[in-house]
Design a protein around this motif. Structure first.
Motif, mmCIF file in Angstrom:
data_model
loop_
_atom_site.group_PDB
_atom_site.id
_atom_site.type_symbol
_atom_site.label_atom_id
_atom_site.label_comp_id
_atom_site.label_asym_id
_atom_site.label_seq_id
_atom_site.Cartn_x
_atom_site.Cartn_y
_atom_site.Cartn_z
ATOM 1 N N GLU A 89 12.376 55.281 1.419
ATOM 2 C CA GLU A 89 11.556 56.490 1.343
ATOM 3 C C GLU A 89 12.006 57.621 2.261
ATOM 4 O O GLU A 89 11.610 58.761 2.054
ATOM 5 C CB GLU A 89 10.080 56.120 1.628
ATOM 6 C CG GLU A 89 9.720 55.784 3.078
ATOM 7 C CD GLU A 89 10.133 54.390 3.535
ATOM 8 O OE1 GLU A 89 10.803 53.688 2.769
ATOM 9 O OE2 GLU A 89 9.795 54.021 4.670
ATOM 10 N N TRP B 287 15.041 57.781 7.945
ATOM 11 C CA TRP B 287 14.827 56.701 8.914
ATOM 12 C C TRP B 287 15.078 55.354 8.252
ATOM 13 O O TRP B 287 15.764 54.492 8.791
ATOM 14 C CB TRP B 287 13.380 56.761 9.439
ATOM 15 C CG TRP B 287 13.092 55.847 10.583
ATOM 16 C CD1 TRP B 287 13.054 56.177 11.910
ATOM 17 C CD2 TRP B 287 12.809 54.435 10.510
ATOM 18 N NE1 TRP B 287 12.768 55.060 12.653
ATOM 19 C CE2 TRP B 287 12.612 53.974 11.828
ATOM 20 C CE3 TRP B 287 12.715 53.508 9.471
ATOM 21 C CZ2 TRP B 287 12.322 52.655 12.139
ATOM 22 C CZ3 TRP B 287 12.430 52.186 9.789
ATOM 23 C CH2 TRP B 287 12.234 51.769 11.102
ATOM 24 N N ARG B 288 14.517 55.182 7.049
ATOM 25 C CA ARG B 288 14.622 53.882 6.370
ATOM 26 C C ARG B 288 16.074 53.568 6.020
ATOM 27 O O ARG B 288 16.521 52.429 6.142
ATOM 28 C CB ARG B 288 13.746 53.900 5.110
ATOM 29 C CG ARG B 288 13.564 52.561 4.429
ATOM 30 C CD ARG B 288 12.861 51.524 5.263
ATOM 31 N NE ARG B 288 11.570 51.953 5.740
ATOM 32 C CZ ARG B 288 10.891 51.366 6.733
ATOM 33 N NH1 ARG B 288 11.376 50.318 7.359
ATOM 34 N NH2 ARG B 288 9.723 51.830 7.113
ATOM 35 N N ASP C 38 9.907 46.476 12.697
ATOM 36 C CA ASP C 38 9.474 47.862 12.468
ATOM 37 C C ASP C 38 7.955 47.992 12.388
ATOM 38 O O ASP C 38 7.360 48.683 13.194
ATOM 39 C CB ASP C 38 10.180 48.442 11.218
ATOM 40 C CG ASP C 38 9.517 49.689 10.668
ATOM 41 O OD1 ASP C 38 9.014 50.483 11.468
ATOM 42 O OD2 ASP C 38 9.509 49.855 9.432
ATOM 43 N N ARG C 39 7.321 47.344 11.404
ATOM 44 C CA ARG C 39 5.869 47.484 11.237
ATOM 45 C C ARG C 39 5.143 46.154 11.443
ATOM 46 O O ARG C 39 5.703 45.116 11.123
ATOM 47 C CB ARG C 39 5.562 48.011 9.834
ATOM 48 C CG ARG C 39 6.145 49.384 9.572
ATOM 49 C CD ARG C 39 5.732 49.908 8.217
ATOM 50 N NE ARG C 39 6.368 51.184 7.941
ATOM 51 C CZ ARG C 39 6.225 51.864 6.811
ATOM 52 N NH1 ARG C 39 5.435 51.387 5.855
ATOM 53 N NH2 ARG C 39 6.832 53.012 6.631
ATOM 54 N N PHE D 185 3.834 52.747 17.845
ATOM 55 C CA PHE D 185 3.495 53.931 17.044
ATOM 56 C C PHE D 185 2.336 54.735 17.651
ATOM 57 O O PHE D 185 2.269 55.949 17.482
ATOM 58 C CB PHE D 185 3.120 53.525 15.613
ATOM 59 C CG PHE D 185 4.225 52.863 14.833
ATOM 60 C CD1 PHE D 185 5.496 53.397 14.782
ATOM 61 C CD2 PHE D 185 3.979 51.694 14.123
ATOM 62 C CE1 PHE D 185 6.504 52.800 14.036
ATOM 63 C CE2 PHE D 185 4.974 51.085 13.372
ATOM 64 C CZ PHE D 185 6.243 51.634 13.327
ATOM 65 N N PRO E 7 2.435 52.583 10.957
ATOM 66 C CA PRO E 7 2.765 53.862 11.608
ATOM 67 C C PRO E 7 1.778 54.982 11.266
ATOM 68 O O PRO E 7 1.508 55.840 12.119
ATOM 69 C CB PRO E 7 4.174 54.187 11.101
ATOM 70 C CG PRO E 7 4.430 53.291 9.952
ATOM 71 C CD PRO E 7 3.556 52.090 10.130
ATOM 72 N N ARG F 277 -0.134 56.331 14.499
ATOM 73 C CA ARG F 277 0.235 57.692 14.930
ATOM 74 C C ARG F 277 -0.983 58.613 14.860
ATOM 75 O O ARG F 277 -1.179 59.456 15.726
ATOM 76 C CB ARG F 277 1.380 58.219 14.057
ATOM 77 C CG ARG F 277 2.687 57.521 14.386
ATOM 78 C CD ARG F 277 3.809 57.811 13.406
ATOM 79 N NE ARG F 277 4.980 57.028 13.775
ATOM 80 C CZ ARG F 277 6.049 56.854 13.006
ATOM 81 N NH1 ARG F 277 6.121 57.411 11.820
ATOM 82 N NH2 ARG F 277 7.068 56.126 13.432
ATOM 83 N N PHE G 177 5.364 59.412 3.535
ATOM 84 C CA PHE G 177 6.612 59.366 4.309
ATOM 85 C C PHE G 177 7.813 59.958 3.560
ATOM 86 O O PHE G 177 8.953 59.742 3.959
ATOM 87 C CB PHE G 177 6.954 57.927 4.741
ATOM 88 C CG PHE G 177 6.207 57.443 5.954
ATOM 89 C CD1 PHE G 177 6.161 58.188 7.124
ATOM 90 C CD2 PHE G 177 5.547 56.209 5.951
ATOM 91 C CE1 PHE G 177 5.485 57.731 8.253
ATOM 92 C CE2 PHE G 177 4.867 55.738 7.071
ATOM 93 C CZ PHE G 177 4.841 56.513 8.226
ATOM 94 N N HIS H 249 3.837 62.813 10.253
ATOM 95 C CA HIS H 249 4.100 61.468 10.774
ATOM 96 C C HIS H 249 5.569 61.051 10.672
ATOM 97 O O HIS H 249 5.925 59.979 11.141
ATOM 98 C CB HIS H 249 3.236 60.427 10.053
ATOM 99 C CG HIS H 249 1.787 60.457 10.438
ATOM 100 N ND1 HIS H 249 0.892 59.488 10.060
ATOM 101 C CD2 HIS H 249 1.066 61.349 11.180
ATOM 102 C CE1 HIS H 249 -0.309 59.770 10.538
ATOM 103 N NE2 HIS H 249 -0.235 60.907 11.202
ATOM 104 N N ASP I 296 10.409 60.578 14.502
ATOM 105 C CA ASP I 296 11.622 59.868 14.044
ATOM 106 C C ASP I 296 12.863 60.310 14.822
ATOM 107 O O ASP I 296 13.525 59.504 15.429
ATOM 108 C CB ASP I 296 11.936 60.025 12.544
ATOM 109 C CG ASP I 296 11.163 59.047 11.658
ATOM 110 O OD1 ASP I 296 10.472 58.177 12.209
ATOM 111 O OD2 ASP I 296 11.249 59.166 10.424
#
Ligand code: AHR
Length: 330
Positions: free
Chosen positions: A51, A54-55, A128-129, A147, A182, A186, A210, A235, A264
């Protein structure tokens, strides 16, 4: 073969099997049964999707680090859908991989599949999450950012910038994927920080998932509905970059007419910051691959690992972005 020697062979096999299992330590230790066949650790990884910038950087980091660590990686892109991640995890369980790692798209709804992995004796690493499971024994560790802190640092910067402003400061917020860690965290961190100054008001808050397209589309709606927008808190960089297009198309100057804060610090975001179109970025590092592979080796070997490993991160102003940009890897 007569019956007696056959029994002796079976007994010997049972002894060898029991010895092998004992050497593995506890039942969560990965089994070589379904492994690569060449002694390599096999990791099944379920990625959220593709998405954002970053990913992409995160996926590259994981693939490169696996190759470097000599870990065989089975990789699945879930296209931002929880049901695809659950399917991928079940496939990895069936394939008897040694370790499962994944970045959960949303926080809730993982207990059943995590329990299936645990029952199959396959250790799980969250990266990550996070998930919101109350039963922490369902996974070995969680490697990733704080986050809430990223949101808080963004809010604190804004409080400082606006301390001498007079009148209300109208903020719009572009949230990440609804229900994701996130997005939840956030929002929380930012909200807590700006509560220090009552003139800072979030007048609209909506998910842009995102993505750049989502950021652009939601920002267009915000601009139509709200004649006075002073600040955008996005975000992630990608939604901020999408919003830039909407802001420019509305005849406003990003970074001046509307202060823009994102999270990011990927290259495109840093470029926008250095160019004066963004005003502040809280970093979220996607380079989790090397640490993830280290952890996979440890959990596979039955070693204890800390339950939470936090990524080191910083923040960037426009001046700092100009300095950092030439060496930015992603
Ligand atoms: O989970 C990390 C977040 O997911 C990043 O901030 C965002 O860009 C990504 O899509």
């Amino acid at each position: 073969m007569s019956l007696a020697p056959r029994r002796a062979v079976a007994a010997l096999a049972a002894v060898l099997l029991a010895g092998g299992m004992a050497a593995c330590g506890n039942s969560d230790t990965g089994t070589d049964e379904g492994g690569s066949g060449d002694g390599k650790i096999v990791m099944g990884f379920s990625q959220v999707g593709a998405e954002s910038g970053w990913r992409t950087a995160n996926t590259n980091s994981i693939k490169e680090a696996a190759a470097e660590a000599g870990i065989e990686l089975k990789f699945d892109d879930a296209q931002q859908k929880q049901e695809n991640q659950i399917k991928a995890i079940r496939n990895y369980i069936q394939q008897k991989v040694d370790v499962i790692a994944f970045s959960p798209v949303v926080e809730s709804g993982w207990d059943t599949v995590l329990k299936e992995a645990k029952d199959a004796g396959i250790p799980v690493i969250l990266t990550d999450r996070a998930v919101d499971s109350a039963d922490k024994s369902l996974y070995k560790t969680f490697l990733g950012s704080d986050f809430v802190k990223e949101g808080r640092l963004s809010g604190e910067w804004l409080v400082e910038q606006m301390k001498s402003a007079t009148g209300d400061v109208n903020i719009v917020e572009l949230q990440g994927t609804t229900g994701s860690a996130p997005a939840n965290d956030r929002k929380k961190g930012f909200g807590e920080a700006i509560a220090a100054d009552p003139k800072l008001k979030v007048i609209a808050s909506q998910s842009g998932d995102f993505t750049r397209a989502g950021g652009k589309q939601v920002m267009e709606q915000f601009l139509k509905a709200h004649p006075k927008i002073d600040v955008l808190f996005a975000h992630n960089d990608d939604m901020g970059l999408g919003a830039l297009e909407a802001i420019t198309a509305a005849g406003k100057e990003p970074g001046k007419d509307i202060v823009i804060i994102t999270i990011d610090a990927v290259k495109d975001g840093m470029q926008a910051l250095a160019d004066g179109k963004f005003n502040f970025i809280a970093e979220c590092s996607p380079l989790l691959g090397p640490q993830l592979m280290e952890l996979a080796k440890k959990v596979h070997a039955g070693e204890e690992v800390p339950p939470r490993i936090e990524t080191e991160e910083t923040t960037f102003t426009q001046e700092q972005a100009k300095e950092a940009l030439p060496n930015r890897k992603y």
